[in-house]
Design a protein around this motif. Structure first.
Motif, PDB file in Angstrom:
ATOM      1  N   CYS A  50      45.783 -49.459 -63.723  1.00  0.00           N
ATOM      2  CA  CYS A  50      45.565 -49.913 -62.344  1.00  0.00           C
ATOM      3  C   CYS A  50      44.178 -49.467 -61.855  1.00  0.00           C
ATOM      4  O   CYS A  50      43.938 -48.266 -61.678  1.00  0.00           O
ATOM      5  CB  CYS A  50      46.660 -49.342 -61.436  1.00  0.00           C
ATOM      6  SG  CYS A  50      46.372 -49.747 -59.695  1.00  0.00           S
ATOM      7  N   CYS A  60      44.194 -47.316 -58.567  1.00  0.00           N
ATOM      8  CA  CYS A  60      44.519 -45.892 -58.703  1.00  0.00           C
ATOM      9  C   CYS A  60      43.257 -45.118 -59.097  1.00  0.00           C
ATOM     10  O   CYS A  60      43.032 -44.001 -58.621  1.00  0.00           O
ATOM     11  CB  CYS A  60      45.612 -45.685 -59.766  1.00  0.00           C
ATOM     12  SG  CYS A  60      47.288 -45.975 -59.140  1.00  0.00           S
ATOM     13  N   HIS A  94      49.527 -51.575 -54.739  1.00  0.00           N
ATOM     14  CA  HIS A  94      48.536 -51.844 -55.789  1.00  0.00           C
ATOM     15  C   HIS A  94      49.003 -53.004 -56.672  1.00  0.00           C
ATOM     16  O   HIS A  94      50.106 -52.963 -57.214  1.00  0.00           O
ATOM     17  CB  HIS A  94      48.313 -50.612 -56.680  1.00  0.00           C
ATOM     18  CG  HIS A  94      47.536 -49.535 -55.995  1.00  0.00           C
ATOM     19  ND1 HIS A  94      47.131 -48.383 -56.643  1.00  0.00           N
ATOM     20  CD2 HIS A  94      47.081 -49.445 -54.719  1.00  0.00           C
ATOM     21  CE1 HIS A  94      46.463 -47.630 -55.780  1.00  0.00           C
ATOM     22  NE2 HIS A  94      46.431 -48.249 -54.614  1.00  0.00           N
TER      23      HIS A  94
HETATM   24 ZN   LIG Z   1      47.719 -48.168 -58.710  1.00  0.00          ZN
END
Ligand SMILES: [Zn+2]
Length: 350
Positions: free
Chosen positions: A335, A338, A326
């Protein structure tokens, strides 16, 4: 069945396995050569297509085109780059002259097709362990390619994922170069091919209108969105009343969450727009909003290149603290991948 052809200078060649087929013709392997051959349906030795191919073959030997195809006029990916286009290199014709075509570089030696990038499974298979940084690099390189073609006065015309190729470095190349639109001396060669999902609203409104740099940059905006949003099309989505008549209809009616979040319902798992750097979102709004000044006010390919170059800089990217694959814009505090993974769509599997 093998097909015998001759080159413009009288060399005999045999076309063997057919490896591709499209609306305009077929692509074949050539016995004893690493090049591919394309035969164009409905184009004989006396057709405008044959004259167009002759011009493009001549261009392929011009220093400016050699530079363009080998890495660009300053915006390309640097030295030792793979070819950037399946350009017509040698004109061929069947022995009776009824079908013409050309020899071109086999891009599969360097690239995967763009479509592979647009689903998590095929993306992971072709580019194991890649992150969003590759998508940014690809969008940047695509913008450089379009900018360099425009600088040489080529209009791509049928700019779409199906004509594009991507390598593991984020390098981009284009095929179907024989459909480009250009003027050579007093001769004008039009592009009348267009593809669903990449048609600028002014072409939808006037089907006889020819493409130009501004219709190319509309399609470029669509492709940048698809690259940075894991394949999601900017005009995908059903209207609030359940109405949906296709991507180009949505584009003509400005139905996109970029301009009006209430105008469409997008599929679950579509990455959030907040995953895009703000300068990129701003360019997309200008690209897709005809109310912002019409086609001429769309960002140029050079503007896309400059903005995406900033976004691709190491300082502009942040590594997720949880998942190694990521990576996201450093001005976002969390993020986004996520978040998408939490609802069951893993855009960048480890
Ligand atoms: Zn992430």
């Amino acid at each position: 069945m093998p097909i015998d052809v001759v080159t413009a200078d009288g060399r005999a060649l045999t076309l063997t396995e057919r490896v591709g087929v499209g609306a305009q013709g077929g692509v074949f392997r050539v016995a004893g050569s690493p090049l591919l051959a394309k035969l164009i349906i409905g184009a004989d030795d006396a057709s405008p297509t044959a004259r167009k191919l002759d011009r493009m073959v001549r261009h392929s030997r011009a220093p400016r085109t050699v530079k363009l195809l080998g890495g660009g006029t300053g915006t390309g990916t640097g030295t030792a780059t793979p070819p950037r286009a399946a350009w017509p290199l040698v004109r061929i014709a069947t022995r009776n002259g009824r079908v013409v075509g050309f020899l071109m570089t086999d891009l599969t030696a360097w690239y995967h097709s763009f479509d592979v990038f647009f689903s998590p499974q095929s993306r992971h298979a072709a580019f194991p362990g890649i992150t969003w940084a590759l998508a940014v690099a690809a969008a940047r390189d695509l913008s450089a390619l379009v900018a360099d073609l425009h600088a040489e006065n080529y209009v791509i015309g049928d700019l779409k994922a199906g004509n594009l190729w991507l390598n593991t470095e984020g390098g981009v190349a284009i095929s179907d170069a024989d459909s480009f639109q250009f003027t050579d001396g007093e001769a004008f060669f039009a592009c009348r091919v267009r593809s669903d999902g990449y048609i600028a609203p002014e072409l939808t409104a006037s089907p006889d209108r020819l493409p130009d740099e501004h219709t190319d940059t509309f399609a470029l905006g669509v492709l940048v969105h698809q690259l940075l949003m894991c394949g999601a099309h900017p005009f995908a989505g059903v209207g609030p009343d359940g109405d949906y008549r296709g991507l180009d209809d949505n584009a003509a009616r400005r139905r996109t969450r970029l301009l009006d979040p209430a105008s469409v319902r997008v599929a679950p798992g579509t990455p959030p727009l907040s995953a895009l750097p703000r300068p990129v979102r701003d360019l997309m709004k200008r690209c897709f909003d005809p109310g912002s000044g019409g086609p001429r006010s769309r960002p140029t390919a050079r503007e896309w290149f400059d903005t995406l170059s900033d976004c691709a800089a190491p300082r502009a990217l942040k590594q997720c603290s949880v998942i190694a694959t990521h990576c996201y814009p450093s001005d976002i505090p969390w993020c986004p991948w996520c978040d998408v993974r939490a609802i069951g769509v893993d855009c960048f599997p480890q």
